[in-house]
Design a protein around this motif. Sequence first.
Motif, PDB file in Angstrom:
ATOM      1  N   LEU A  52       0.813  -1.221   0.000  1.00 24.60           N
ATOM      2  CA  LEU A  52       0.000   0.000   0.000  1.00 24.60           C
ATOM      3  C   LEU A  52       0.847   1.271   0.000  1.00 24.60           C
ATOM      4  N   VAL A  53       2.110   1.159   0.400  1.00 28.17           N
ATOM      5  CA  VAL A  53       2.983   2.336   0.440  1.00 28.17           C
ATOM      6  C   VAL A  53       3.196   2.843  -0.979  1.00 28.17           C
ATOM      7  N   GLY A  54       2.986   4.145  -1.170  1.00 25.61           N
ATOM      8  CA  GLY A  54       3.121   4.760  -2.481  1.00 25.61           C
ATOM      9  C   GLY A  54       1.806   4.865  -3.245  1.00 25.61           C
ATOM     10  N   ARG A  55       0.760   4.232  -2.746  1.00 27.91           N
ATOM     11  CA  ARG A  55      -0.537   4.274  -3.423  1.00 27.91           C
ATOM     12  C   ARG A  55      -1.252   5.592  -3.150  1.00 27.91           C
ATOM     13  N   SER A  56      -2.124   5.942  -4.073  1.00 24.89           N
ATOM     14  CA  SER A  56      -2.950   7.137  -3.913  1.00 24.89           C
ATOM     15  C   SER A  56      -4.201   6.773  -3.126  1.00 24.89           C
ATOM     16  N   ALA A  57      -4.701   7.734  -2.365  1.00 26.21           N
ATOM     17  CA  ALA A  57      -5.932   7.566  -1.595  1.00 26.21           C
ATOM     18  C   ALA A  57      -6.690   8.883  -1.642  1.00 26.21           C
ATOM     19  N   THR A  58      -7.920   8.857  -1.196  1.00 25.34           N
ATOM     20  CA  THR A  58      -8.755  10.057  -1.156  1.00 25.34           C
ATOM     21  C   THR A  58      -9.229  10.273   0.269  1.00 25.34           C
ATOM     22  N   ALA A  59      -9.076  11.497   0.752  1.00 26.99           N
ATOM     23  CA  ALA A  59      -9.519  11.818   2.108  1.00 26.99           C
ATOM     24  C   ALA A  59     -11.044  11.759   2.168  1.00 26.99           C
ATOM     25  N   ILE A  60     -11.576  11.072   3.163  1.00 30.30           N
ATOM     26  CA  ILE A  60     -13.019  10.999   3.384  1.00 30.30           C
ATOM     27  C   ILE A  60     -13.424  12.061   4.406  1.00 30.30           C
ATOM     28  N   GLN A  88       3.350  21.662   6.945  1.00 26.06           N
ATOM     29  CA  GLN A  88       3.294  22.378   5.663  1.00 26.06           C
ATOM     30  C   GLN A  88       1.859  22.427   5.153  1.00 26.06           C
ATOM     31  N   GLY A  89       1.153  23.475   5.443  1.00 25.93           N
ATOM     32  CA  GLY A  89      -0.148  23.679   4.827  1.00 25.93           C
ATOM     33  C   GLY A  89      -1.351  23.203   5.607  1.00 25.93           C
ATOM     34  N   GLY A  90      -1.208  22.662   6.776  1.00 27.41           N
ATOM     35  CA  GLY A  90      -2.363  22.295   7.581  1.00 27.41           C
ATOM     36  C   GLY A  90      -3.013  20.998   7.155  1.00 27.41           C
ATOM     37  N   PRO A  91      -4.248  20.786   7.612  1.00 26.17           N
ATOM     38  CA  PRO A  91      -4.920  19.509   7.356  1.00 26.17           C
ATOM     39  C   PRO A  91      -5.354  19.347   5.897  1.00 26.17           C
ATOM     40  N   VAL A  92      -5.637  18.106   5.548  1.00 25.06           N
ATOM     41  CA  VAL A  92      -6.127  17.760   4.209  1.00 25.06           C
ATOM     42  C   VAL A  92      -7.650  17.725   4.288  1.00 25.06           C
ATOM     43  N   GLU A  93      -8.301  18.388   3.365  1.00 28.74           N
ATOM     44  CA  GLU A  93      -9.763  18.465   3.347  1.00 28.74           C
ATOM     45  C   GLU A  93     -10.357  17.220   2.687  1.00 28.74           C
ATOM     46  N   PRO A  94     -11.616  16.894   3.022  1.00 28.97           N
ATOM     47  CA  PRO A  94     -12.282  15.747   2.381  1.00 28.97           C
ATOM     48  C   PRO A  94     -12.295  15.893   0.859  1.00 28.97           C
ATOM     49  N   GLY A  95     -12.051  14.787   0.182  1.00 29.76           N
ATOM     50  CA  GLY A  95     -12.025  14.770  -1.274  1.00 29.76           C
ATOM     51  C   GLY A  95     -10.654  15.006  -1.874  1.00 29.76           C
ATOM     52  N   ALA A  96      -9.700  15.446  -1.047  1.00 32.88           N
ATOM     53  CA  ALA A  96      -8.356  15.718  -1.555  1.00 32.88           C
ATOM     54  C   ALA A  96      -7.589  14.413  -1.752  1.00 32.88           C
ATOM     55  N   ALA A  97      -6.710  14.416  -2.733  1.00 29.35           N
ATOM     56  CA  ALA A  97      -5.869  13.247  -3.011  1.00 29.35           C
ATOM     57  C   ALA A  97      -4.674  13.261  -2.074  1.00 29.35           C
ATOM     58  N   VAL A  98      -4.340  12.084  -1.569  1.00 30.04           N
ATOM     59  CA  VAL A  98      -3.168  11.917  -0.703  1.00 30.04           C
ATOM     60  C   VAL A  98      -2.380  10.709  -1.190  1.00 30.04           C
ATOM     61  N   THR A  99      -1.142  10.624  -0.742  1.00 29.70           N
ATOM     62  CA  THR A  99      -0.286   9.485  -1.068  1.00 29.70           C
ATOM     63  C   THR A  99       0.164   8.836   0.233  1.00 29.70           C
ATOM     64  N   VAL A 100       0.094   7.517   0.286  1.00 26.49           N
ATOM     65  CA  VAL A 100       0.488   6.774   1.483  1.00 26.49           C
ATOM     66  C   VAL A 100       2.009   6.689   1.523  1.00 26.49           C
ATOM     67  N   THR A 101       2.600   7.108   2.632  1.00 26.65           N
ATOM     68  CA  THR A 101       4.052   7.029   2.796  1.00 26.65           C
ATOM     69  C   THR A 101       4.464   5.907   3.727  1.00 26.65           C
ATOM     70  N   GLN A 102       3.519   5.447   4.559  1.00 26.68           N
ATOM     71  CA  GLN A 102       3.850   4.420   5.545  1.00 26.68           C
ATOM     72  C   GLN A 102       2.549   3.830   6.069  1.00 26.68           C
ATOM     73  N   ILE A 103       2.597   2.576   6.509  1.00 28.73           N
ATOM     74  CA  ILE A 103       1.473   1.967   7.217  1.00 28.73           C
ATOM     75  C   ILE A 103       1.970   1.711   8.630  1.00 28.73           C
ATOM     76  N   ASP A 104       1.292   2.320   9.601  1.00 27.14           N
ATOM     77  CA  ASP A 104       1.664   2.193  11.013  1.00 27.14           C
ATOM     78  C   ASP A 104       0.547   1.444  11.714  1.00 27.14           C
ATOM     79  N   GLY A 105       0.674   0.124  11.797  1.00 25.28           N
ATOM     80  CA  GLY A 105      -0.396  -0.689  12.353  1.00 25.28           C
ATOM     81  C   GLY A 105      -1.583  -0.671  11.416  1.00 25.28           C
ATOM     82  N   ALA A 106      -2.708  -0.107  11.894  1.00 26.59           N
ATOM     83  CA  ALA A 106      -3.911  -0.006  11.065  1.00 26.59           C
ATOM     84  C   ALA A 106      -4.133   1.424  10.591  1.00 26.59           C
ATOM     85  N   VAL A 107      -3.089   2.232  10.642  1.00 28.34           N
ATOM     86  CA  VAL A 107      -3.198   3.640  10.262  1.00 28.34           C
ATOM     87  C   VAL A 107      -2.308   3.909   9.053  1.00 28.34           C
ATOM     88  N   ALA A 108      -2.911   4.530   8.029  1.00 27.86           N
ATOM     89  CA  ALA A 108      -2.144   4.937   6.851  1.00 27.86           C
ATOM     90  C   ALA A 108      -1.563   6.327   7.128  1.00 27.86           C
TER      91      ALA A 108
END
Length: 160
Positions: free
Chosen positions: A85-93, A121-141
């Motif tokens: 999953l690292v490096g994959r794109s995701a969408t903020a819900i 850098q830039g504060g929180p990510v708003e719903p609908g924004a694209a993000v990239t997974v850099t790490q999986i920490d347990g059950a948290v992306a």
Amino acid sequence: MVWLFWIGGSLVLAVIEILTADLTFLMIAGGALGGGVAAALGASLPVQFIVFAVFSTLLLLAVRPWARRRMASTAPQMRTNAEALVGRSATAITVVDDQGGRVRLSGGEWSARLAPAAAGQGGPVEPGAAVTVTQIDGAVAVVVPAALEQASQEPVPHGR
């Protein structure tokens, strides 16, 4: 007829091995085959269990490490499970910040938080924004905004 139980157990262990692909259950299945051969030759039940234990142990200690090294050297490196999953794109819900949030990742909903480098850098990510997974920490992306990830990968022009 006891040998049929050993063979049946061996087949069940082989099916489990197909699901796990770790070679552990395959080695134990080999031990069960040894117990089955001992039973077919008329050995008593304690002798059958001793043969099973000895064969399984020998296969686990001698054959399994060699077979795993062999498989690793001939198979292409493939990322699996969370590593894939690292490096994959995701969408903020929901809003995603350094405290938490939710993202849609590979068809599922995951708990997420911003990576420490992105949180400043830039504060929180708003719903609908694209993000990239850099790490999986347990059950948290752990994620960064996709725009920030792309900017960090763009080549820096050499000075004019």
